[in-house]
Design a protein around this motif. Sequence first.
Motif, PDB file in Angstrom:
ATOM      1  N   CYS A 400       0.814  -1.224   0.000  1.00  0.00           N
ATOM      2  CA  CYS A 400       0.000   0.000   0.000  1.00  0.00           C
ATOM      3  C   CYS A 400       0.843   1.267   0.000  1.00  0.00           C
ATOM      4  O   CYS A 400       0.297   2.375   0.182  1.00  0.00           O
ATOM      5  CB  CYS A 400      -0.925  -0.006   1.216  1.00  0.00           C
ATOM      6  SG  CYS A 400      -2.105  -1.380   1.242  1.00  0.00           S
ATOM      7  N   ASP A 401       2.155   1.137  -0.180  1.00  0.00           N
ATOM      8  CA  ASP A 401       3.061   2.290  -0.251  1.00  0.00           C
ATOM      9  C   ASP A 401       2.932   3.180   0.992  1.00  0.00           C
ATOM     10  O   ASP A 401       2.767   4.396   0.899  1.00  0.00           O
ATOM     11  CB  ASP A 401       2.777   3.102  -1.515  1.00  0.00           C
ATOM     12  CG  ASP A 401       3.908   4.091  -1.818  1.00  0.00           C
ATOM     13  OD1 ASP A 401       5.043   3.819  -1.394  1.00  0.00           O
ATOM     14  OD2 ASP A 401       3.646   5.117  -2.465  1.00  0.00           O
ATOM     15  N   GLU A 402       3.019   2.548   2.177  1.00  0.00           N
ATOM     16  CA  GLU A 402       2.899   3.294   3.427  1.00  0.00           C
ATOM     17  C   GLU A 402       4.241   3.782   3.954  1.00  0.00           C
ATOM     18  O   GLU A 402       4.296   4.532   4.925  1.00  0.00           O
ATOM     19  CB  GLU A 402       2.217   2.410   4.480  1.00  0.00           C
ATOM     20  CG  GLU A 402       0.779   2.059   4.127  1.00  0.00           C
ATOM     21  CD  GLU A 402       0.169   1.065   5.102  1.00  0.00           C
ATOM     22  OE1 GLU A 402       0.851   0.697   6.083  1.00  0.00           O
ATOM     23  OE2 GLU A 402      -0.986   0.653   4.887  1.00  0.00           O
ATOM     24  N   PHE A 403       5.345   3.363   3.340  1.00  0.00           N
ATOM     25  CA  PHE A 403       6.667   3.821   3.762  1.00  0.00           C
ATOM     26  C   PHE A 403       7.013   5.123   3.031  1.00  0.00           C
ATOM     27  O   PHE A 403       6.757   5.259   1.831  1.00  0.00           O
ATOM     28  CB  PHE A 403       7.736   2.763   3.463  1.00  0.00           C
ATOM     29  CG  PHE A 403       7.620   1.530   4.307  1.00  0.00           C
ATOM     30  CD1 PHE A 403       7.888   1.565   5.670  1.00  0.00           C
ATOM     31  CD2 PHE A 403       7.231   0.320   3.742  1.00  0.00           C
ATOM     32  CE1 PHE A 403       7.778   0.422   6.449  1.00  0.00           C
ATOM     33  CE2 PHE A 403       7.115  -0.825   4.509  1.00  0.00           C
ATOM     34  CZ  PHE A 403       7.388  -0.768   5.867  1.00  0.00           C
ATOM     35  N   PHE A 404       7.594   6.066   3.762  1.00  0.00           N
ATOM     36  CA  PHE A 404       8.034   7.322   3.153  1.00  0.00           C
ATOM     37  C   PHE A 404       9.359   7.728   3.792  1.00  0.00           C
ATOM     38  O   PHE A 404       9.802   7.125   4.776  1.00  0.00           O
ATOM     39  CB  PHE A 404       6.979   8.415   3.314  1.00  0.00           C
ATOM     40  CG  PHE A 404       6.765   8.871   4.741  1.00  0.00           C
ATOM     41  CD1 PHE A 404       7.395  10.014   5.234  1.00  0.00           C
ATOM     42  CD2 PHE A 404       5.935   8.156   5.600  1.00  0.00           C
ATOM     43  CE1 PHE A 404       7.200  10.437   6.531  1.00  0.00           C
ATOM     44  CE2 PHE A 404       5.740   8.563   6.911  1.00  0.00           C
ATOM     45  CZ  PHE A 404       6.365   9.711   7.377  1.00  0.00           C
ATOM     46  N   LEU A 405       9.987   8.738   3.240  1.00  0.00           N
ATOM     47  CA  LEU A 405      11.309   9.153   3.691  1.00  0.00           C
ATOM     48  C   LEU A 405      11.285  10.531   4.322  1.00  0.00           C
ATOM     49  O   LEU A 405      10.517  11.406   3.907  1.00  0.00           O
ATOM     50  CB  LEU A 405      12.296   9.176   2.513  1.00  0.00           C
ATOM     51  CG  LEU A 405      12.515   7.877   1.747  1.00  0.00           C
ATOM     52  CD1 LEU A 405      13.548   8.085   0.649  1.00  0.00           C
ATOM     53  CD2 LEU A 405      12.943   6.756   2.675  1.00  0.00           C
ATOM     54  N   VAL A 406      12.114  10.683   5.334  1.00  0.00           N
ATOM     55  CA  VAL A 406      12.485  12.008   5.834  1.00  0.00           C
ATOM     56  C   VAL A 406      14.002  12.103   5.697  1.00  0.00           C
ATOM     57  O   VAL A 406      14.681  11.091   5.500  1.00  0.00           O
ATOM     58  CB  VAL A 406      12.037  12.217   7.299  1.00  0.00           C
ATOM     59  CG1 VAL A 406      10.536  12.216   7.414  1.00  0.00           C
ATOM     60  CG2 VAL A 406      12.642  11.141   8.212  1.00  0.00           C
ATOM     61  N   TRP A 407      14.514  13.330   5.792  1.00  0.00           N
ATOM     62  CA  TRP A 407      15.924  13.544   5.462  1.00  0.00           C
ATOM     63  C   TRP A 407      16.649  14.255   6.592  1.00  0.00           C
ATOM     64  O   TRP A 407      16.149  15.247   7.128  1.00  0.00           O
ATOM     65  CB  TRP A 407      16.033  14.369   4.175  1.00  0.00           C
ATOM     66  CG  TRP A 407      15.446  13.668   2.993  1.00  0.00           C
ATOM     67  CD1 TRP A 407      14.140  13.650   2.606  1.00  0.00           C
ATOM     68  CD2 TRP A 407      16.150  12.841   2.068  1.00  0.00           C
ATOM     69  NE1 TRP A 407      13.961  12.878   1.495  1.00  0.00           N
ATOM     70  CE2 TRP A 407      15.195  12.361   1.131  1.00  0.00           C
ATOM     71  CE3 TRP A 407      17.477  12.449   1.915  1.00  0.00           C
ATOM     72  CZ2 TRP A 407      15.531  11.534   0.080  1.00  0.00           C
ATOM     73  CZ3 TRP A 407      17.814  11.629   0.862  1.00  0.00           C
ATOM     74  CH2 TRP A 407      16.848  11.176  -0.045  1.00  0.00           C
ATOM     75  N   GLN A 408      17.802  13.727   6.968  1.00  0.00           N
ATOM     76  CA  GLN A 408      18.660  14.324   7.992  1.00  0.00           C
ATOM     77  C   GLN A 408      19.799  15.070   7.296  1.00  0.00           C
ATOM     78  O   GLN A 408      20.711  14.448   6.742  1.00  0.00           O
ATOM     79  CB  GLN A 408      19.246  13.241   8.893  1.00  0.00           C
ATOM     80  CG  GLN A 408      20.169  13.762   9.981  1.00  0.00           C
ATOM     81  CD  GLN A 408      19.412  14.268  11.195  1.00  0.00           C
ATOM     82  OE1 GLN A 408      18.692  13.516  11.816  1.00  0.00           O
ATOM     83  NE2 GLN A 408      19.555  15.540  11.513  1.00  0.00           N
ATOM     84  N   PRO A 409      19.752  16.406   7.271  1.00  0.00           N
ATOM     85  CA  PRO A 409      20.803  17.173   6.577  1.00  0.00           C
ATOM     86  C   PRO A 409      22.173  16.962   7.215  1.00  0.00           C
ATOM     87  O   PRO A 409      22.309  16.747   8.425  1.00  0.00           O
ATOM     88  CB  PRO A 409      20.339  18.627   6.720  1.00  0.00           C
ATOM     89  CG  PRO A 409      18.873  18.543   7.003  1.00  0.00           C
ATOM     90  CD  PRO A 409      18.696  17.289   7.796  1.00  0.00           C
TER      91      PRO A 409
END
Length: 657
Positions: A400-409
């Motif tokens: 169901c495409d429930e995984f997403f990304l966040v980014w640590q600069p």
Amino acid sequence: MVRFGSRGWRVPLTYGTAIAAAVACSAVLITVLFLSLSKIESSLPRFGFFAVREFHIAIRDVTHLRDMTSLAQAAPGSADSLEQLSAANDLVYIRFKRIDGTGTTSEIPAYASIVPRVADAVTRLDAMIAAGLPLDEKSLKEMGLELEHLVERMNDEYYKYGDEINEDLYSTEKSLNRFNYQIAFALAVLSLLAIGTAVLLIGRRETIKKLEFLAWRDATTELKNRAWMSANRDVMLDRARLAGKQLRLFLIDLDHFKSVNDTFGHHIGDLLLKAVAEVLQSVERPDEVVAVRLGGDEFAIMAIGDRHAAADALGDRLRQQLNRFAELEGHHVRMGASIGMACFPEHGSDISTLLRNADSALYVAKAEGRSGFVTFSPAILNQFDMQLGEEAGIKRALNCDEFFLVWQPQFELATGRMTGAEALVRWRDPAAAAIRLPVSFIPTAERSDLILEIDKVVLSKACLQAARWMPVSADDFVCSVNLSGKSLQNDAYFAHLLLVLQQTGLPPSRLQLEITEGVFIQNSRNALNALAEIRNIGVGLALDDFGSGYSSFGYLADFNLDQLKIDRSFLSGLESSKKKQNIVRGIIALANSLGLTVVAEGVENETQLDFLIAERCHSAQGFFMSQPIEENLLTKHLIARQGRMKDADKFRLSLSA
């Protein structure tokens, strides 16, 4: 009257007739008995377990050819793909043309309809290989589908033929029991034919031994097999019940046995199985402790013992003896095993329940890091149910495409500019109505191999976003993606990496894969080969959490890395710990001497940042400068900071921007 010799011995004609009739009848009966014996022996499977083993090897080789075809399809212009495909094709050709001791493999009934199809596939692949690069993707795809069908067909025939052999063996044993009555009758009637009778008995005894070995023993280890256990397990349980004793059922599974076969070959794998069998045979006791090979790298021990004795004493002994190194024809091979145990009557009143509970304990032993020994408890079932539920949730999340990304600069400390960002996966879990962090689901994913699919999803999403940032970011802006040890050992991941880079148009130099020290422990040679392939296409490599696990300078010398990431545990309390300050200084100095960049993780205050700047640490990331943020917010910061130098507020990003 019939006269014999010079003494004039006389034998009455009736006696002579009787003797002649007896001899004639004896000859007939002996002939019938020998024909019956020959019929029994001829009814044994002509190829038997040899055919099952040949089938297993042939399936492996055709499956390998299918995988090489898939890799060639992913990289049709690659010389390595062509070479691997050619080698796999040659191996299949040799397998299906090799002459065994009783005829060609095509004479085995279950092979009859498969050999021509495989031979045709090999011929067509030879033609494609001879045509050279680039390979025809359409033809490779068609060939991959055909090989997939062949593998499925061969698997069906493998299990079908194995069942037929077992039925033949049991049928032969029944025929032999009937033959026993024929021999008894012949002995009663033909008592004068002692020599013939002796020959028959010898033939019968040898046939029984051969049949019993085929039916009840494993050919490789000579341990009792699964058929023996199926027929005798209840006998062991009844014996323990009548004696008022405890029956302990141990399930044993070798750790990383496939790696031994892949690295050293199946011959060494068989020697390892024999070494394990010797350990198990050393604890056997007649009518009390029995060792069984269930199949593959799985074993079982059934032990009857006193209820007041330590239940785990035998398990601890087995764990110690099975987790060591063995010298096998000059190879130093680790003999590792995980063990699960269930006891009668505490953990079940029948063998099926004991097997199920021992298997659950074995699963926990493997999940806890392998090479362990776990005794079943009711809590394991709850843990097992939770594990299954979590796995089902992860599978749903993938679908169901429930995984997403966040980014640590990540920031360069000398200039304050943003030089990259680390992709961190999150799970938008509707069942929990919350955003779940990796620590809550990654361990389950790694135990169930779902981490392979998660790594692919994260890589695809990260590369797509990194490609979108190219117009607003500097040329040296690098996106980092975490890579699990299982994915590193999986050939499909490298093929997926090539495909994603091609589809997104992301230059390999803008991608960096982060690995941990743990990937080198089990099979450093495989890891070295996989990392070399990644480095050859221009993708960067970083050693994550350095110093927190199995730190070894040998890894830094053997593996062509680009970056070390100092584990956040060394930053926690850094300002008040001289020891941690010295450790961080040492890591920075080591990395600089090896020409590696250093990134400090987990910077949470200004004092820590000032220390890293003073020690000339290359880069840093942490909550003090920025929490993990979503891609749209990072995009705004990239646009706003394009061309700017170090800010006065020590590089912190405004999360309200």
